[in-house]
Design a protein around this motif. Structure first.
Motif, PDB file in Angstrom:
ATOM      1  N   ASN A 172       0.470  -1.272   0.228  1.00 17.89           N
ATOM      2  CA  ASN A 172       0.024  -0.322   0.166  1.00 17.89           C
ATOM      3  C   ASN A 172       0.925   1.153  -0.081  1.00 17.89           C
ATOM      4  O   ASN A 172       1.690   1.812   0.987  1.00 17.89           O
ATOM      5  CB  ASN A 172      -1.046  -0.414   1.745  1.00 17.89           C
ATOM      6  CG  ASN A 172      -1.671   1.781   1.339  1.00 17.89           C
ATOM      7  OD1 ASN A 172      -2.028   2.126   0.196  1.00 17.89           O
ATOM      8  ND2 ASN A 172      -2.578   1.227   1.582  1.00 17.89           N
ATOM      9  N   THR A 231      -0.416   4.340  -0.688  1.00 24.68           N
ATOM     10  CA  THR A 231      -1.762   5.229  -1.216  1.00 24.68           C
ATOM     11  C   THR A 231      -1.232   5.362   0.565  1.00 24.68           C
ATOM     12  O   THR A 231      -0.518   5.863   1.347  1.00 24.68           O
ATOM     13  CB  THR A 231      -3.121   5.183  -1.378  1.00 24.68           C
ATOM     14  OG1 THR A 231      -3.451   3.811  -0.581  1.00 24.68           O
ATOM     15  CG2 THR A 231      -2.804   4.176  -2.119  1.00 24.68           C
ATOM     16  N   ALA A 232      -1.955   7.316   0.360  1.00 25.47           N
ATOM     17  CA  ALA A 232      -1.725   7.737   1.915  1.00 25.47           C
ATOM     18  C   ALA A 232      -3.189   7.363   2.368  1.00 25.47           C
ATOM     19  O   ALA A 232      -3.758   8.197   3.748  1.00 25.47           O
ATOM     20  CB  ALA A 232      -2.277   9.013   1.964  1.00 25.47           C
ATOM     21  N   THR A 233      -3.602   6.091   2.328  1.00 25.36           N
ATOM     22  CA  THR A 233      -5.162   5.839   2.922  1.00 25.36           C
ATOM     23  C   THR A 233      -5.029   4.076   3.031  1.00 25.36           C
ATOM     24  O   THR A 233      -4.496   3.570   2.281  1.00 25.36           O
ATOM     25  CB  THR A 233      -6.708   5.667   1.287  1.00 25.36           C
ATOM     26  OG1 THR A 233      -6.263   6.980   1.116  1.00 25.36           O
ATOM     27  CG2 THR A 233      -7.467   5.733   2.111  1.00 25.36           C
ATOM     28  N   PRO A 234      -5.562   3.711   4.388  1.00 25.43           N
ATOM     29  CA  PRO A 234      -6.090   2.156   4.610  1.00 25.43           C
ATOM     30  C   PRO A 234      -6.565   1.461   3.215  1.00 25.43           C
ATOM     31  O   PRO A 234      -7.365   2.177   2.592  1.00 25.43           O
ATOM     32  CB  PRO A 234      -6.752   2.086   5.550  1.00 25.43           C
ATOM     33  CG  PRO A 234      -6.207   3.364   6.093  1.00 25.43           C
ATOM     34  CD  PRO A 234      -6.115   4.698   5.095  1.00 25.43           C
ATOM     35  N   THR A 261      -7.539  -6.290   3.461  1.00 26.44           N
ATOM     36  CA  THR A 261      -7.177  -4.440   4.023  1.00 26.44           C
ATOM     37  C   THR A 261      -5.654  -4.530   4.473  1.00 26.44           C
ATOM     38  O   THR A 261      -5.248  -5.568   4.750  1.00 26.44           O
ATOM     39  CB  THR A 261      -7.895  -4.271   5.626  1.00 26.44           C
ATOM     40  OG1 THR A 261      -7.190  -5.695   6.756  1.00 26.44           O
ATOM     41  CG2 THR A 261     -10.153  -4.860   5.302  1.00 26.44           C
ATOM     42  N   VAL A 298      -1.254   2.146   5.735  1.00 23.41           N
ATOM     43  CA  VAL A 298      -0.646   2.538   4.638  1.00 23.41           C
ATOM     44  C   VAL A 298       0.934   2.376   4.660  1.00 23.41           C
ATOM     45  O   VAL A 298       0.996   1.827   6.255  1.00 23.41           O
ATOM     46  CB  VAL A 298      -1.028   4.325   5.468  1.00 23.41           C
ATOM     47  CG1 VAL A 298      -0.148   5.352   4.376  1.00 23.41           C
ATOM     48  CG2 VAL A 298      -2.696   4.538   4.645  1.00 23.41           C
ATOM     49  N   GLU A 304     -10.498   1.784  -2.578  1.00 21.69           N
ATOM     50  CA  GLU A 304     -10.332   3.341  -2.107  1.00 21.69           C
ATOM     51  C   GLU A 304      -8.860   3.692  -3.462  1.00 21.69           C
ATOM     52  O   GLU A 304      -9.134   4.951  -3.548  1.00 21.69           O
ATOM     53  CB  GLU A 304      -9.060   3.429  -1.445  1.00 21.69           C
ATOM     54  CG  GLU A 304     -10.597   3.277   0.301  1.00 21.69           C
ATOM     55  CD  GLU A 304     -10.489   2.220   0.542  1.00 21.69           C
ATOM     56  OE1 GLU A 304     -11.509   1.768   1.166  1.00 21.69           O
ATOM     57  OE2 GLU A 304     -10.024   0.311   0.570  1.00 21.69           O
TER      58      GLU A 304
END
Length: 120
Positions: free
Chosen positions: A24, A26-29, A74, A77, A106
């Motif tokens: 991951n 990204t800046a989001t879980p 899941t 970050v 997301e």
């Protein structure tokens, strides 16, 4: 999102891991992580069944099966996880496992390119 086989050829009927790595960046879980990988003709999930899943979610694999399905994963970050499933073949050949697409709730889909494995 990557996938890989070991870089060296294997004896027929000898299990080898097909390993998927999810990272991951990204800046989001990420939630709802999912992919389906269809094995090429002649390649099957090894018996006895052996797999590793550090990604949570639901991994659907069956000994002698021809697909690997992962859903509902899941990932925090900056985190990474792996899913590894032993596969094998009773026929000497080089098998090309096609591209696989990872989706999430997301982020845009990410494609792992094809990889190959040789049995002799």
């Amino acid at each position: 999102f990557t996938k890989a086989f070991p870089p060296i050829p294997s004896l027929i009927n000898n299990p080898v891991p097909l390993t998927f790595t999810i990272t991951n960046n990204t800046a989001t879980p990420l939630t709802g992580l999912a992919f389906t990988d269809i094995l090429p003709s002649g390649l099957v999930i090894a018996t006895p069944l052996f797999f590793i899943n550090t990604c949570g979610g639901v991994l659907n694999v069956a000994a002698a099966g021809t697909s690997i399905t992962f859903s509902n994963g899941t990932l925090a970050v900056g985190a990474s996880c792996i899913i590894s499933v032993d596969v094998t073949s009773g026929t000497a050949n080089t098998y090309i496992n096609p591209a696989t697409t990872l989706t999430s709730n997301e982020a845009a889909p990410v494609v792992a390119p094809p990889v190959s494995v040789t049995f002799f």
